[in-house]
Design an enzyme around this catalytic site. Structure first.
Site, PDB file in Angstrom:
ATOM      1  CG  ASN A   1     146.363  51.429  40.952  1.00 46.54           C
ATOM      2  OD1 ASN A   1     146.286  51.051  42.114  1.00 46.54           O
ATOM      3  ND2 ASN A   1     145.520  51.007  40.021  1.00 46.54           N
ATOM      4  CE  LYS A   2     150.076  44.220  38.768  1.00 47.40           C
ATOM      5  NZ  LYS A   2     149.118  43.122  38.807  1.00 47.40           N
TER       6      LYS A   2
ATOM      7  CG  ASP B   1     149.567  49.946  45.675  1.00 47.64           C
ATOM      8  OD1 ASP B   1     149.725  49.194  46.645  1.00 47.64           O
ATOM      9  OD2 ASP B   1     148.999  49.600  44.643  1.00 47.64           O
TER      10      ASP B   1
END
Length: 361
Positions: A257-258, A247
């Site tokens: 990131n996630k 991201d």
């Protein structure tokens, strides 16, 4: 199908009609499944403003077109996809003014662009692509429209080249690839490799399920599992590479990131499994810290007890856990990432233009 819109009543040559707008997303520019007309071409939607069309066609499109709220509220697509929708909003807003169907002027375009920049604070690719459009175009709606069209084309090309670079980076690594969450660039990378894939479901939103379905539909050998099972699978030795999207990439070369990415990266290091990140350079930011963004509490707990819920969406992956960051410019080292972070900071200067400046222009 992405969405449907409110019906539109149209009167044409004494005939009353009702149009039911639907918006579809197509992959590529293949011929439609129905019989095409004798002559046809693919055009950007704003071309409807400058051509003779069926009555109400532009108005119908606007009822299903993306807007600021589309970008803000979407919880099923990745940052790259949403950045393209944000650019489309700028393109459409500027096009309506440039081609004479809307009032106001550049001030309205800038206001919309500013709203888009803050719609998803954690997704820096939206900010960078909006900034590139607004900072490089001359101060006219027509120029901003044309620049937005060019930025969309460049973004699509960059995504494909980043996927190619990532596919090349893992070519010599045999075995299955593990990933989680939903990233269009990751999916394109995996389609290019044709490798078997282990996908984490990515709770609580479970966007990994959609990833698994899309990869399976593309003919890949896909296994879907729980997020908690992924680190253990690395220890079993049947996974040879971890592939993440991003991201944002911080100036320190850390990657955001996630949630679930960090423990998977730690397990990868412990088991000598390389971690590769694939993202375009537009995801690089000069920030040193990730932006916090939380999902709905009810996604984790919807009971009646006095339970405090923490549902963070993103987390930080330290650079020392990452084997390589693949972009449209190839694998990037830390000095290059820091340089690009500074460049992205400089193109945000347009946001300092005041409303008085807008009025004078």
């Amino acid at each position: 199908m992405l969405r449907s819109g409110e019906p539109l009543a149209i009167s044409d040559d004494g005939t009353d009609q009702t149009v039911f707008p639907f918006l579809f997303e197509a992959i590529g520019h293949d011929d439609p499944l129905h019989d095409p007309p004798d002559e046809g071409e693919w055009v950007v939607p704003t071309a409807l403003l400058d051509r003779d069309t069926a009555p109400g066609l532009w108005q119908s499109y606007r009822r299903v077109a993306p807007d600021v709220e589309t970008v803000r509220a979407d919880d099923s697509h990745g940052a790259t996809w949403l950045s393209l929708r944000a650019l489309e909003v700028v393109r459409d807003t500027a096009g309506e003014i440039a081609f004479g169907t809307a009032a106001d002027g550049l001030e309205r375009v800038r206001t919309t662009a500013r709203e888009l920049r803050t719609a998803r604070p954690s997704m820096v690719v939206i900010q960078n692509r909006i900034d590139r459009t607004m900072s490089s175009a001359p101060a006219t709606p027509h120029a901003v429209h044309d620049r937005a069209v060019d930025t969309i084309d460049a973004a699509l090309d960059a995504d494909l080249r980043a996927a190619e670079a990532a596919a090349n980076a893992i070519t010599d690594i045999s075995g299955a690839v593990v990933t989680l969450s939903r990233s269009g660039t990751v999916a394109e990378t995996l389609r290019r490799t044709g490798r078997s894939v282990l996908v984490g479901e990515s709770r609580p939103a479970r966007e990994g399920v959609t990833t698994a379905e899309e990869l399976a539909a593309a003919g890949l050998d896909v296994t879907l599992t729980t997020d908690a099972a992924l680190p253990g699978r690395l220890r079993e030795g049947d996974v040879s590479c971890v592939l993440f999207g991003a991201d944002r990439i911080l100036s320190s070369s850390d990657v955001v990131n996630k949630v679930g990415s960090y423990p998977l990266a730690v397990a990868a290091l412990a088991n000598d499994v390389p971690v590769v990140v694939v993202a375009t350079t537009d995801k690089i930011t000069d920030a040193d810290e990730p932006v916090s963004e939380s999902g709905a509490s009810a996604d984790v707990y919807d009971g009646e007890c006095a339970v405090t819920v923490s549902n963070p969406i993103f987390e930080r992956i330290p650079a020392d856990l990452i084997h390589g960051i693949a972009t449209e410019d190839g694998l990037l080292d830390a000095p290059t990432i820091a340089r690009l972070a500074g460049k992205h900071r400089s193109i945000s200067a347009w946001t300092a233009i005041s409303d008085d400046d807008n009025a004078r222009e």
